[in-house]
Enzyme design. Structure first.
Site: not given
Length: 182
Positions: A101-103, A122
């Protein structure tokens, strides 16, 4: 019991790590956290989490999946750790759950497991995900690879992991008890 690994690197995104640990445990899954160094790991917002063990102590044969929290420099620290990359590649070879998730999808890129797959991250990290077919969806599922956009989708992301590992009945139970509606 089904065991999922969540590796923690200095600078990890606390919301993403803790939300996944909590929801996966609520679903009855065994979650093990592992640090890259010492057991005390400091997140990106100076919250210190004590990992269950060090990454060198992880037995990959016990795992059905790995979930990578984002945050910076946490995701870069995971990507740059050869032990994490090897573990992801080993689990991918067994068709285990690989989630980021995200980066953290940059770690999947570094491990070479999202080639020609659909994924998200992200905003701003899409240029580092050259091998995948990039989507801007909140959560993207491509077989055993699950990716999410960022902290604001942590609950939705974790519920997708539960759906993949346990099934939709458990997701509906969790949504009811947690008072969530997505």
């Amino acid at each position: 019991m089904t065991k999922v690994l969540i590796p923690l690197a200095e600078g990890f995104e606390e919301i993403e790590a803790i939300t996944n640990i909590d929801i996966l445990r609520r679903a009855g899954l065994e979650v093990e956290t592992a640090s890259l160094g010492g057991l005390a790991v400091t997140g990106g917002h100076d919250i210190i989490i004590k990992a269950d063990k060090r990454i060198d102590e992880v037995n990959s044969e016990d795992l059905v999946g790995i979930v990578l929290p984002g945050g910076m420099p946490g995701a870069a620290n995971l990507r740059d750790d050869s032990r994490v990359i090897s573990l992801i590649q080993e689990l991918a070879g067994k068709e285990a759950l690989i989630a980021a998730i995200c980066a953290a999808p940059i770690v999947l890129e570094g491990a070479g497991v999202i080639n020609n797959r659909v994924a998200t991250s992200y905003p701003g990290f899409e240029q580092e995900l050259e091998s995948c077919n990039y989507l801007q969806d909140r959560v993207v599922v491509d077989g055993n690879i699950i990716t999410g956009r960022g902290p604001g989708v942590a609950v939705e992301f974790a519920l997708k992991l539960v759906d993949y590992l346990v099934g939709s009945k458990k997701v509906e139970e969790l949504k009811a008890t947690m008072l969530t509606n997505f």
